[in-house]
Design a protein around this motif. Sequence first.
Motif, mmCIF file in Angstrom:
data_model
loop_
_atom_site.group_PDB
_atom_site.id
_atom_site.type_symbol
_atom_site.label_atom_id
_atom_site.label_comp_id
_atom_site.label_asym_id
_atom_site.label_seq_id
_atom_site.Cartn_x
_atom_site.Cartn_y
_atom_site.Cartn_z
ATOM 1 N N HIS A 1 1.787 6.877 -6.819
ATOM 2 C CA HIS A 1 0.650 8.179 -6.973
ATOM 3 C C HIS A 1 1.161 9.704 -6.548
ATOM 4 N N TYR B 1 -8.762 3.439 -0.960
ATOM 5 C CA TYR B 1 -7.883 2.707 -2.160
ATOM 6 C C TYR B 1 -8.649 1.668 -2.378
ATOM 7 N N LYS C 1 1.749 -4.304 -11.435
ATOM 8 C CA LYS C 1 1.125 -3.939 -10.220
ATOM 9 C C LYS C 1 2.808 -5.521 -9.830
ATOM 10 N N TYR D 1 -7.171 1.099 -13.620
ATOM 11 C CA TYR D 1 -5.909 0.737 -12.976
ATOM 12 C C TYR D 1 -4.138 1.088 -13.185
ATOM 13 N N TRP E 1 -7.763 -3.852 -5.875
ATOM 14 C CA TRP E 1 -6.700 -4.471 -5.697
ATOM 15 C C TRP E 1 -5.207 -4.779 -5.426
ATOM 16 N N TRP E 2 -5.222 -3.155 -5.024
ATOM 17 C CA TRP E 2 -4.013 -2.992 -4.923
ATOM 18 C C TRP E 2 -3.324 -4.733 -4.470
ATOM 19 N N CYS F 1 -10.957 1.008 1.703
ATOM 20 C CA CYS F 1 -10.380 0.270 0.661
ATOM 21 C C CYS F 1 -11.856 -0.301 -0.585
ATOM 22 N N PHE G 1 2.114 2.069 -3.434
ATOM 23 C CA PHE G 1 1.361 2.774 -4.161
ATOM 24 C C PHE G 1 1.361 3.729 -3.958
ATOM 25 N N TYR H 1 4.836 -4.321 -6.226
ATOM 26 C CA TYR H 1 5.690 -5.787 -6.136
ATOM 27 C C TYR H 1 7.286 -6.632 -5.817
ATOM 28 N N ARG I 1 0.463 -1.408 -0.110
ATOM 29 C CA ARG I 1 0.166 0.121 -0.030
ATOM 30 C C ARG I 1 0.783 1.753 -0.026
#
Length: 950
Positions: A27, A206, A295, A196, A209-210, A238, A23, A299, A20
Motif C-alpha cells: 500500500h 486494516y 493475496k 480487497y 481479510w489480509w 482491524c 500488505f 503470502y 501485515r
Amino acid sequence: MAEAVSLKDGIGRQDLRTVRRRFLGLHRERLRVIARELTPNQRAFVDLLPLLFHINHPTLPGFAGSDTPIGIPDYTPTQAVLRLARKLSRSFEYKKRARRRFYIQALYLMGSIGSIAHTSGSDFDIWLCHDPELDSTERELLRLKARKLEAWGKELNLEVHFFIMEVDAFRNGKLDALSHESSGTTQPHLLLEEFYRTGVLLAGRYPVWWMVPPEEEGNYTQYVEMLFHKRFIDPLDCLDFGSLESIPVEEFLGAAHWQLFKGIESPYKTILKLFLTEAYARDYPDIRWLCQETKRAIYDGDFDLRKLDPYVLMYQRVEQYLQGRNEKDRLELARRCLYFKSEQTLSQDQPQLRDDWKREVLEVLTRGWGWRRGELVNLDSRQNWKIDQVMDERNSLVRELSYSYRLLTDFAREYASTDAIDPEELSLLGRKLYTALEKRPGKIDSINPGITRNLYEERVSLHYTRTRGDQYAWFLYLGEVNESAARVTSPLKTAACLSEILAWCHLNRLINLNTIITLYPKENPIRQEELFAILGTLNNLYPPHETHPVPMAQLKQPPRALSCTLFLNTGIDPMAHLAKVGKQLTTERSDPLSFGSAHSSLVETIEQLITTSWGETLVTYHQGTRGLLESLCLYLRMGLQGDVGQHPASATAHCFNSVRGGSTARRVEKLFNDVMHCFSESGTGLNSRYLQQIEDDFYLIHYQNDKFSYFPITGDQEVLDILSEPQRSFRPTTIDSLSLASTPLPCILRHNRAGAIQVFYSTQKGQTELYILDEHGALFHQQMQEADEHYLLVQQQRFLKGMLLLRSLSLPSDQPSHRYLLDAPEFYHLSRNRNGDYVAEPRTPPRHRLPDSYMELRLISEGLDLNQSPHLLVCGDREFSSLEYGPELYSTVAQHLLDQRIGHKAYPIYLTSLEISGIGSEESATTIQLLKFKKRLEGRLNQALIKLKP
C-alpha cells in the motif's frame, strides 16, 4: 522475491506480522505511485486527509463544527504533513491529545487510483469507516465534512467521492441507497472483491481479510473467529468487511444493470468490468476471485507492483475468458478498453522518464497483441476522430454492453432462487438504461459516450428533400455535398423537421456557431438568418459542455418536462400565404390565433422540444390547429407529471420567419403557460377546464380518464350549452384572455369558486341577461324581458334560498345540513368599464319582503320528468293538478295569473319555488338541472300566456 509464509504447522503471530507488513508495504508503494500522478496541491490533499479526520480545526479545509466526530486509531501525522497544514493555516498548531475513543475507524482509497488505469481524470473514491455508535446528528456532521472536502478537492481538479460506511452494517448487507455513484444493493460482493483488490489504506485499521490465508477463504468466518479467540490479532486493530465465501446468483443480474448504467458514461472502463463479471459467472459457484490471486502473491512474497496491478490482473483474466470462448472481436475491444483507459500514446515518442512503468507495461502488452504502428497511430488520434468513426465505435460499444448485459441477466435468471437485490433499484437502473440506449422517433440520441472530446465539423450540408412517401424531410451530410453528390452519398442523419436535426447536431457537439452550413436546394424555404436564429436559441437553451447527471430520485417518478421550446412556422410565412389565397388582412383583429377578417390562425407548424427529468430530449412535429392543441396536451401531460408540488416548467416559443413572428410566438407562449398554470396546483388543478378560441371555433381542454385532451365547440351557443352541463364535483372553467372578450363570460367565470351559487345579471336594450354559476361550476343562462332589479333580485334569492333550505332538510341525519343554510347566494351586476371590459359589481338583495299582492307560483312534483310524474302548480291558495287539467294545465294557470294582475298585464311568469321529492339525495338533480327545469317550465307558461294576449 521474499520468502513465502509457511502455514504447514498453522499460522503464528510472527507470520501474521509478516503478512501485515507486506500488505502495508504494498500500500505504501501504491501511495508513492499515486503521488507521482498528482500535482503538488493534489498530493497535499491526499496527505492531509487523515489529519483532517483526526482533528477539528476551524481554519483547515472541511471544518464542519467542533462536534464533528474525529480521531483515527494509530495515526500520528508526520512533520511533512504538519508543514502542509501550516501552509494552509498559519494559526494551526498540532496538539497531541490522549483520546479515549476514536470515531473514525479507517480511511481507504479504492478503484483505479495507483493502477495502470490511473489518469488525471480518475475519480477518488474514499471509504470513510466510522464508529457504529455515532448518532444521527454526528453522522450528518461527518457527511457535511465529507461534502466540504469534496468541494475542496474539486477546486484542485480532483473528483472526490466519500462513501460514509459503517462496517458492520456493510457486512450484514445494509448498504447506501442507490445513487449516481453508489451501486446500492446491486453488487455488494463484487464491490467487496474490488475493494480487497484495489483498496489502499490511508490511515486507521486494516482489513482482517489480509490475515485469512488464501486456502482458508472458504472457511473465512470461522477462521476470523479463531484469530480473535486465540488473540492472534486484536479486533481493535482491524475491520471485518466480510467474506467472499458465497455470492447470490442474483448479484450477477444486479451487476449487469449497474455496470451497463455506468457504461453509458464510461464505456471503456465498464466493458472490462462487465467482461470480468462474465468470467466470474462462468466459474460460479467456485469463483476464482482476482483479489485472492493478489493475496496469494503477497503470502508467497511476490508483491511486484506491475504483476499485481489491479487493471493488468483484470485484463489477463478477461483475456483468458474470451480466448476460451474464441471471441476475437470482443478480445480486441477489451484490449482497446485497457489501452484507452491508460491514456498512453505509444505511437508518439516520449522523453525517457526514470520510472515510466505504465508505458513499459503497455509496450509489452501491445507487442504481445501484435499491434502495429498504424493501429497505434489510429488509436492515439482518438480525440480527433470524426463523426463517422465515432458512430461506428459507439455502435460497437453499445452492442457489446448490451450483449454482455444479456449474458449476465440470462445466467442470473436461470439460476436465481432468492431475492437478494432491491427490485426498486433494478427498476431505477432499467429506466436509466431505457432512456440512454433506447432509440425511438424524435428522441435525440447521444453518439459520443466519452469516445472523443471534439466532434465539431467545419462544414455540413442540409438538404430539404421529398421522400418516397411524398413527404418532405431534412437530410444531413458532412462537408460540402451538392444535390448531385447527395444522390450517391448516404446521409448521416434524417429528420422530419429542422429543429430536430439541428438539436441532434448541437447536443452531440457536431456543429457550433462557426460551422458553415450549406442549404439545398437553392429554393429552400429556410433562410440563413432563420437557421442561425434557431441555432442561437439551441445554444442558449443547451449551453455547450454543460452536462447534468440525472439523480436517481428523479427516475422514481414518471418523466416530466424540465423545459419546453416551440419553434413556429419554420420556413413558412403565414402572412404571405394568406395574402396569396386572397384573405383580407387589414383589420383591427390582431389575435394571431384568430387573425384578420378571415379569423385565420397564423400558426401553421409547431416543432416542439421537451427536455425531461430522465435526461431525454424529445422532438415532435405538429401541423395546424389540431397540431397546436396536441402539442399543448403533450406539454401538459409531461409538465404535470412527477412529485406533487413540483413547479411546472415554463414554455418558450420562437418564430423567425414572419413580420408577425414575434407576436405569434408571444401569443402561443402565453397560451401554453396560461393553460399550464390553470391545471397546476398553483391554479385550479386537474379538475379544471380551459376554453380557447382558434379561428372561428372554440376548444375545451380538460383532464379526463387520466389524460389531457380537447374537443371542438362550434359557436357561442354551443359554448353556453357545454358550460351548462351538470357536474358532480367542482369543475372551474378558465377562458383564454383573448377569447369571448365581447361577452361577460370571462368575467363571470373568473369569480367562480367552489360551493357557492353566484348570480350575475345585466340589462340592456329592453332585455335582462341572467347567468347563474352553481356550486359545481356549471353555468346557467336565461334571457328575459327587462326586469326590475328589485324584483329580479328578490325573486332569484327567494327561489335559490328555498331550494337550499329544501335540500338541507332532505339530507340524511348524519350529514351536516347547516352548510346549505349558511351559504347564501351571491349577486353581481354586470357592466362595462371605459375600456369596454366587463366588470362584476357585488349587489345585496333587498331585505324587505315582496308586497302582499305578489302572487307566488310553486311546483310540487315527484321528479323532473313532468310527462311521467304527476305534479301540482300552486298559485297563492289555488292548486292546479296535472291529473285534473292534463294538457290544459299551463294555459289554465296562465289565465289564472293574468286574471289576478292589475290591468291584466302579460309580463313574464316566474316560478317562486320548486318542491321535488328526494332533492337532497346524492342521486338527485344538481342546481344547474333544477335551474334548467325551472326555465323550461317557465317557457311553457309564458308560451301559454302569449297565446292568451288579446
